[in-house]
Structures are given as C-alpha cells and as structure tokens.
Design a protein around this motif. Structure first.
Motif, PDB file in Angstrom:
ATOM      1  N   ASP A   1      62.384  21.107  78.201  1.00 23.99           N
ATOM      2  CA  ASP A   1      63.263  19.946  78.380  1.00 23.99           C
ATOM      3  C   ASP A   1      63.567  19.237  77.064  1.00 23.99           C
ATOM      4  OD1 ASP A   1      60.992  18.424  77.878  1.00 23.99           O
ATOM      5  OD2 ASP A   1      60.855  17.616  79.909  1.00 23.99           O
ATOM      6  N   GLY A   2      62.796  19.541  76.021  1.00 20.38           N
ATOM      7  CA  GLY A   2      63.087  19.040  74.689  1.00 20.38           C
ATOM      8  C   GLY A   2      62.715  17.595  74.430  1.00 20.38           C
ATOM      9  N   ASP A   3      61.985  16.962  75.340  1.00 18.49           N
ATOM     10  CA  ASP A   3      61.607  15.556  75.145  1.00 18.49           C
ATOM     11  C   ASP A   3      60.576  15.430  74.029  1.00 18.49           C
ATOM     12  OD1 ASP A   3      63.273  14.715  77.174  1.00 18.49           O
ATOM     13  OD2 ASP A   3      61.685  14.724  78.693  1.00 18.49           O
ATOM     14  N   ARG A   4      60.873  14.538  73.108  1.00 21.87           N
ATOM     15  CA  ARG A   4      59.952  14.237  72.026  1.00 21.87           C
ATOM     16  C   ARG A   4      59.237  12.933  72.348  1.00 21.87           C
ATOM     17  NH1 ARG A   4      61.947  16.385  66.419  1.00 21.87           N
ATOM     18  NH2 ARG A   4      59.795  15.799  66.044  1.00 21.87           N
ATOM     19  N   VAL A   5      58.223  12.630  71.568  1.00 23.64           N
ATOM     20  CA  VAL A   5      57.522  11.357  71.713  1.00 23.64           C
ATOM     21  C   VAL A   5      58.520  10.244  71.422  1.00 23.64           C
ATOM     22  CG1 VAL A   5      55.678   9.897  70.806  1.00 23.64           C
ATOM     23  CG2 VAL A   5      55.324  12.377  71.013  1.00 23.64           C
ATOM     24  N   GLN A   6      58.476   9.217  72.244  1.00 25.73           N
ATOM     25  CA  GLN A   6      59.311   8.040  71.988  1.00 25.73           C
ATOM     26  C   GLN A   6      58.495   6.794  72.279  1.00 25.73           C
ATOM     27  OE1 GLN A   6      62.746   8.477  74.467  1.00 25.73           O
ATOM     28  NE2 GLN A   6      61.675   7.987  76.329  1.00 25.73           N
ATOM     29  N   GLY A   7      58.953   5.673  71.735  1.00 29.91           N
ATOM     30  CA  GLY A   7      58.216   4.445  71.960  1.00 29.91           C
ATOM     31  C   GLY A   7      58.892   3.264  71.317  1.00 29.91           C
ATOM     32  N   LEU A   8      58.268   2.121  71.508  1.00 24.75           N
ATOM     33  CA  LEU A   8      58.805   0.863  71.010  1.00 24.75           C
ATOM     34  C   LEU A   8      57.658  -0.059  70.635  1.00 24.75           C
ATOM     35  CD1 LEU A   8      61.306  -1.008  70.632  1.00 24.75           C
ATOM     36  CD2 LEU A   8      60.886  -1.779  72.971  1.00 24.75           C
ATOM     37  N   PHE A   9      57.760  -0.667  69.451  1.00 22.03           N
ATOM     38  CA  PHE A   9      56.779  -1.629  68.983  1.00 22.03           C
ATOM     39  C   PHE A   9      57.497  -2.851  68.441  1.00 22.03           C
ATOM     40  CE2 PHE A   9      54.747   2.451  68.684  1.00 22.03           C
ATOM     41  CZ  PHE A   9      53.435   2.228  69.031  1.00 22.03           C
ATOM     42  N   LEU A  10      56.877  -3.996  68.561  1.00 20.54           N
ATOM     43  CA  LEU A  10      57.309  -5.200  67.869  1.00 20.54           C
ATOM     44  C   LEU A  10      56.218  -5.540  66.870  1.00 20.54           C
ATOM     45  CD1 LEU A  10      58.732  -7.465  70.709  1.00 20.54           C
ATOM     46  CD2 LEU A  10      60.011  -6.187  68.985  1.00 20.54           C
TER      47      LEU A  10
END
Length: 121
Positions: free
Chosen positions: A80-89
C-alpha cells in the motif's frame, strides 16, 4: 538555567515500521529524554501509534530531530506504500511554536498556526 522546548505529538505506522521506530529510539537512548516516548498499553485495530511528550533543553533539539528524521526515512513495509507519518508541536520558550510534520519520508518544520497559541499560555 537554559531554554526549554515543549514537544508533544505522535507518529502513525504499521507493525513492521513500529519495530523499526523502536530500534531507532533505542539507538538514541539517553536515560532521560527518551522517557518521553510512549505507546498504548495494547494495540487497537490496524494503525500503530507512538507518542512523545516532554520539555527538553534547546541543546537536545538536534538529538530529537535526528531521531525524527531517521524515523521519517523508514520505508513502506507493504504494497500500500504507506510511510510513517505524524505531527508534533514544539513550543520554544524564546522562538515560539513550530509544527513538525512527518510525511513523505521527511520532517517538515513550519511556524505553528495561531490556533495553537492556547497551548503556550
């Protein structure tokens, strides 16, 4: 005393990528700021989440962003080709808040939206 940065956020990945993330975190073990990493007690459904929350010294920012950049480069582990993703403040005592997006194999750092200012009050 020093300048501090409050970092809070998360990463999303699959099981194979989670193992790679855990290895990266272990390779950067410092017996202090590493303790800011955490994950759910038990995995629920399909996406794995790993969280970070800590106030770190400005001098440790490179230590942390080096980890995030290394994690971002983890390849997709299935078709499916999903890579690690995320969000930080990241709220810097002197420089204000930035948003860190983990996507497309990279870490993108931009000024945070003013809507997040309440977190720094």
């Amino acid at each position: 005393m020093g300048v501090y940065v409050s970092i809070r956020g998360w990463l999303e990945c699959d099981k194979t990528q989670l193992a790679a993330i855990q290895e990266i975190i272990s390779s950067h073990e410092d017996n202090h700021y590493t303790n800011g990493w955490g994950s759910p007690r038990q995995h629920i459904n399909w996406i794995h989440y790993i969280f970070y929350g800590a106030d770190i010294r400005e001098s440790a920012l490179d230590w942390f962003t080096d980890q995030i950049r290394e994690i971002a480069r983890i390849p997709a582990s299935d078709d499916d080709g999903d890579r690690v993703q995320g969000l930080f403040l990241a709220s810097h005592e002197a420089d204000g808040t930035t948003e860190w997006q983990v996507r497309d194999g990279q870490l993108f750092i931009t000024p945070a939206d003013i809507r997040h200012r309440y977190l720094d009050e």
